[in-house]
Design a protein around this motif. Structure first.
Motif, PDB file in Angstrom:
ATOM      1  N   VAL A  32       0.845  -1.195   0.000  1.00 44.12           N
ATOM      2  CA  VAL A  32       0.000   0.000   0.000  1.00 44.12           C
ATOM      3  C   VAL A  32       0.880   1.245   0.000  1.00 44.12           C
ATOM      4  CG1 VAL A  32      -1.837   1.240   1.216  1.00 44.12           C
ATOM      5  CG2 VAL A  32      -1.758  -1.271   1.303  1.00 44.12           C
ATOM      6  N   SER A  33       0.545   2.178  -0.883  1.00 53.51           N
ATOM      7  CA  SER A  33       1.244   3.460  -0.946  1.00 53.51           C
ATOM      8  C   SER A  33       0.217   4.568  -0.823  1.00 53.51           C
ATOM      9  CB  SER A  33       1.974   3.620  -2.288  1.00 53.51           C
ATOM     10  OG  SER A  33       2.933   2.614  -2.467  1.00 53.51           O
ATOM     11  N   THR A  34       0.429   5.464   0.122  1.00 51.85           N
ATOM     12  CA  THR A  34      -0.437   6.630   0.205  1.00 51.85           C
ATOM     13  C   THR A  34       0.150   7.710  -0.686  1.00 51.85           C
ATOM     14  OG1 THR A  34       0.733   7.388   2.177  1.00 51.85           O
ATOM     15  CG2 THR A  34      -1.276   6.129   2.524  1.00 51.85           C
ATOM     16  N   CYS A  84      -1.848  -1.234  -3.938  1.00 51.07           N
ATOM     17  CA  CYS A  84      -3.011  -0.377  -3.769  1.00 51.07           C
ATOM     18  C   CYS A  84      -2.509   1.014  -3.427  1.00 51.07           C
ATOM     19  CB  CYS A  84      -3.916  -0.891  -2.661  1.00 51.07           C
ATOM     20  SG  CYS A  84      -5.413   0.114  -2.481  1.00 51.07           S
ATOM     21  N   PHE A  85      -3.021   1.978  -4.147  1.00 61.84           N
ATOM     22  CA  PHE A  85      -2.679   3.371  -3.899  1.00 61.84           C
ATOM     23  C   PHE A  85      -3.868   4.017  -3.205  1.00 61.84           C
ATOM     24  CE2 PHE A  85      -0.239   1.920  -7.489  1.00 61.84           C
ATOM     25  CZ  PHE A  85       1.028   2.404  -7.225  1.00 61.84           C
ATOM     26  N   VAL A  86      -3.597   4.707  -2.131  1.00 65.78           N
ATOM     27  CA  VAL A  86      -4.643   5.430  -1.402  1.00 65.78           C
ATOM     28  C   VAL A  86      -4.378   6.908  -1.628  1.00 65.78           C
ATOM     29  CG1 VAL A  86      -5.731   5.826   0.824  1.00 65.78           C
ATOM     30  CG2 VAL A  86      -4.804   3.566   0.288  1.00 65.78           C
ATOM     31  N   ALA A  87      -5.365   7.596  -2.209  1.00 66.13           N
ATOM     32  CA  ALA A  87      -5.168   8.984  -2.626  1.00 66.13           C
ATOM     33  C   ALA A  87      -6.387   9.825  -2.285  1.00 66.13           C
ATOM     34  CB  ALA A  87      -4.915   9.042  -4.125  1.00 66.13           C
ATOM     35  N   THR A  88      -6.189  11.122  -2.307  1.00 68.40           N
ATOM     36  CA  THR A  88      -7.307  12.044  -2.161  1.00 68.40           C
ATOM     37  C   THR A  88      -7.994  12.183  -3.512  1.00 68.40           C
ATOM     38  OG1 THR A  88      -5.956  13.962  -2.690  1.00 68.40           O
ATOM     39  CG2 THR A  88      -6.120  13.367  -0.351  1.00 68.40           C
ATOM     40  N   ARG A  89      -9.189  12.688  -3.511  1.00 67.62           N
ATOM     41  CA  ARG A  89      -9.955  12.895  -4.749  1.00 67.62           C
ATOM     42  C   ARG A  89      -9.142  13.740  -5.740  1.00 67.62           C
ATOM     43  NH1 ARG A  89     -13.367  10.333  -6.828  1.00 67.62           N
ATOM     44  NH2 ARG A  89     -14.516  10.033  -4.918  1.00 67.62           N
ATOM     45  N   GLU A  90      -8.431  14.748  -5.243  1.00 67.81           N
ATOM     46  CA  GLU A  90      -7.680  15.658  -6.107  1.00 67.81           C
ATOM     47  C   GLU A  90      -6.563  14.947  -6.861  1.00 67.81           C
ATOM     48  OE1 GLU A  90      -8.031  16.351  -2.676  1.00 67.81           O
ATOM     49  OE2 GLU A  90      -9.858  17.500  -3.080  1.00 67.81           O
ATOM     50  N   PRO A 104       2.275  -0.694 -15.360  1.00 71.09           N
ATOM     51  CA  PRO A 104       3.252  -1.429 -14.556  1.00 71.09           C
ATOM     52  C   PRO A 104       2.960  -2.931 -14.531  1.00 71.09           C
ATOM     53  CG  PRO A 104       1.705  -0.264 -13.147  1.00 71.09           C
ATOM     54  CD  PRO A 104       1.414   0.156 -14.560  1.00 71.09           C
ATOM     55  N   ASP A 105       3.976  -3.694 -14.175  1.00 66.08           N
ATOM     56  CA  ASP A 105       3.876  -5.147 -14.158  1.00 66.08           C
ATOM     57  C   ASP A 105       3.375  -5.640 -12.791  1.00 66.08           C
ATOM     58  OD1 ASP A 105       4.038  -7.720 -15.116  1.00 66.08           O
ATOM     59  OD2 ASP A 105       6.145  -7.952 -14.546  1.00 66.08           O
ATOM     60  N   TYR A 106       2.343  -5.018 -12.281  1.00 67.46           N
ATOM     61  CA  TYR A 106       1.680  -5.473 -11.059  1.00 67.46           C
ATOM     62  C   TYR A 106       0.214  -5.086 -11.145  1.00 67.46           C
ATOM     63  CZ  TYR A 106       3.075  -0.653  -9.757  1.00 67.46           C
ATOM     64  OH  TYR A 106       3.321   0.697  -9.746  1.00 67.46           O
ATOM     65  N   GLU A 107      -0.618  -5.851 -10.433  1.00 69.55           N
ATOM     66  CA  GLU A 107      -2.030  -5.488 -10.368  1.00 69.55           C
ATOM     67  C   GLU A 107      -2.159  -4.322  -9.406  1.00 69.55           C
ATOM     68  OE1 GLU A 107      -5.200  -8.269 -10.047  1.00 69.55           O
ATOM     69  OE2 GLU A 107      -3.938  -9.888 -10.815  1.00 69.55           O
ATOM     70  N   TRP A 108      -2.984  -3.348  -9.777  1.00 72.45           N
ATOM     71  CA  TRP A 108      -3.098  -2.166  -8.942  1.00 72.45           C
ATOM     72  C   TRP A 108      -4.553  -1.774  -8.763  1.00 72.45           C
ATOM     73  CZ3 TRP A 108      -5.240   1.996 -11.546  1.00 72.45           C
ATOM     74  CH2 TRP A 108      -5.133   1.991 -12.935  1.00 72.45           C
ATOM     75  N   TYR A 152     -14.531   6.552   2.014  1.00 73.21           N
ATOM     76  CA  TYR A 152     -13.623   6.110   0.956  1.00 73.21           C
ATOM     77  C   TYR A 152     -14.394   5.250  -0.030  1.00 73.21           C
ATOM     78  CZ  TYR A 152     -13.408   1.428   3.033  1.00 73.21           C
ATOM     79  OH  TYR A 152     -13.723   0.184   3.515  1.00 73.21           O
ATOM     80  N   GLU A 153     -13.843   5.156  -1.231  1.00 70.89           N
ATOM     81  CA  GLU A 153     -14.400   4.278  -2.242  1.00 70.89           C
ATOM     82  C   GLU A 153     -13.282   3.738  -3.110  1.00 70.89           C
ATOM     83  OE1 GLU A 153     -17.172   6.543  -4.560  1.00 70.89           O
ATOM     84  OE2 GLU A 153     -15.624   7.733  -5.506  1.00 70.89           O
ATOM     85  N   VAL A 154     -13.520   2.564  -3.659  1.00 68.60           N
ATOM     86  CA  VAL A 154     -12.547   1.983  -4.574  1.00 68.60           C
ATOM     87  C   VAL A 154     -12.804   2.594  -5.940  1.00 68.60           C
ATOM     88  CG1 VAL A 154     -11.674  -0.128  -5.627  1.00 68.60           C
ATOM     89  CG2 VAL A 154     -12.432  -0.145  -3.244  1.00 68.60           C
ATOM     90  N   GLU A 155     -11.864   3.392  -6.389  1.00 64.14           N
ATOM     91  CA  GLU A 155     -11.994   4.099  -7.661  1.00 64.14           C
ATOM     92  C   GLU A 155     -11.678   3.186  -8.829  1.00 64.14           C
ATOM     93  OE1 GLU A 155     -12.606   7.723  -9.853  1.00 64.14           O
ATOM     94  OE2 GLU A 155     -12.990   7.238  -7.772  1.00 64.14           O
ATOM     95  N   ARG A 156     -10.688   2.351  -8.649  1.00 68.73           N
ATOM     96  CA  ARG A 156     -10.305   1.418  -9.705  1.00 68.73           C
ATOM     97  C   ARG A 156      -9.785   0.170  -9.026  1.00 68.73           C
ATOM     98  NH1 ARG A 156      -6.261  -1.959 -12.008  1.00 68.73           N
ATOM     99  NH2 ARG A 156      -6.440  -1.892 -14.235  1.00 68.73           N
ATOM    100  N   ALA A 157     -10.379  -0.962  -9.340  1.00 71.55           N
ATOM    101  CA  ALA A 157      -9.950  -2.230  -8.763  1.00 71.55           C
ATOM    102  C   ALA A 157      -9.304  -3.074  -9.850  1.00 71.55           C
ATOM    103  CB  ALA A 157     -11.143  -2.966  -8.161  1.00 71.55           C
ATOM    104  N   PRO A 158      -8.466  -4.029  -9.459  1.00 73.90           N
ATOM    105  CA  PRO A 158      -7.859  -4.894 -10.464  1.00 73.90           C
ATOM    106  C   PRO A 158      -8.937  -5.656 -11.221  1.00 73.90           C
ATOM    107  CG  PRO A 158      -7.011  -5.401  -8.266  1.00 73.90           C
ATOM    108  CD  PRO A 158      -8.069  -4.358  -8.121  1.00 73.90           C
ATOM    109  N   PRO A 159      -8.659  -5.980 -12.465  1.00 72.73           N
ATOM    110  CA  PRO A 159      -9.646  -6.731 -13.250  1.00 72.73           C
ATOM    111  C   PRO A 159      -9.834  -8.129 -12.672  1.00 72.73           C
ATOM    112  CG  PRO A 159      -7.583  -6.574 -14.439  1.00 72.73           C
ATOM    113  CD  PRO A 159      -7.443  -5.719 -13.200  1.00 72.73           C
ATOM    114  N   GLY A 160     -11.041  -8.639 -12.792  1.00 71.70           N
ATOM    115  CA  GLY A 160     -11.327 -10.001 -12.347  1.00 71.70           C
ATOM    116  C   GLY A 160     -10.892 -10.993 -13.402  1.00 71.70           C
ATOM    117  N   PRO A 161     -11.100 -12.273 -13.121  1.00 73.25           N
ATOM    118  CA  PRO A 161     -10.723 -13.286 -14.113  1.00 73.25           C
ATOM    119  C   PRO A 161     -11.564 -13.144 -15.365  1.00 73.25           C
ATOM    120  CG  PRO A 161     -11.937 -14.268 -12.290  1.00 73.25           C
ATOM    121  CD  PRO A 161     -11.691 -12.824 -11.933  1.00 73.25           C
TER     122      PRO A 161
END
Length: 103
Positions: free
Chosen positions: A36-38, A54-60, A74-78, A88-97
């Protein structure tokens, strides 16, 4: 540091064990480890591969962060969690199978 505290709290509420201090930490639940990176402003993106991030960010900062991640591919799921006050809300989640239907 409020964003860091919120990020740690979100992952703890989701049942993760949170390890580390500072703006980057590790959250672990069962078999899954998430780094996790803020993000207080969009700086350099982590370049490690093969991990969940997972990146945790402000709306801005969220839109710019998502554009940069899509551009660098990048070569990781984010995922991005957007913090807005105490919510808070999940703005973008990794794609499912991928699922295919057979006729």
């Amino acid at each position: 540091m409020r964003l860091v505290e919120q990020a740690r709290s979100i992952f703890a509420e989701l049942g993760y064990t949170v390890e580390g201090t500072g703006p980057e930490f590790r959250a672990e639940r069962e078999w899954k480890v998430v780094h996790v990176s803020t993000v207080l402003e969009t700086g350099d993106l982590p370049s490690e591969s093969g991990e969940f991030r997972c990146f945790v960010a402000t709306r801005e900062d969220a839109d710019d962060l998502e554009q940069r991640l899509r551009y660098t591919d990048p070569d990781y799921e984010w995922a991005i969690i957007v913090v807005d006050g105490d919510d808070y809300e999940v703005e973008r989640a990794p794609p499912g199978p991928k699922v295919s239907a057979q006729a």
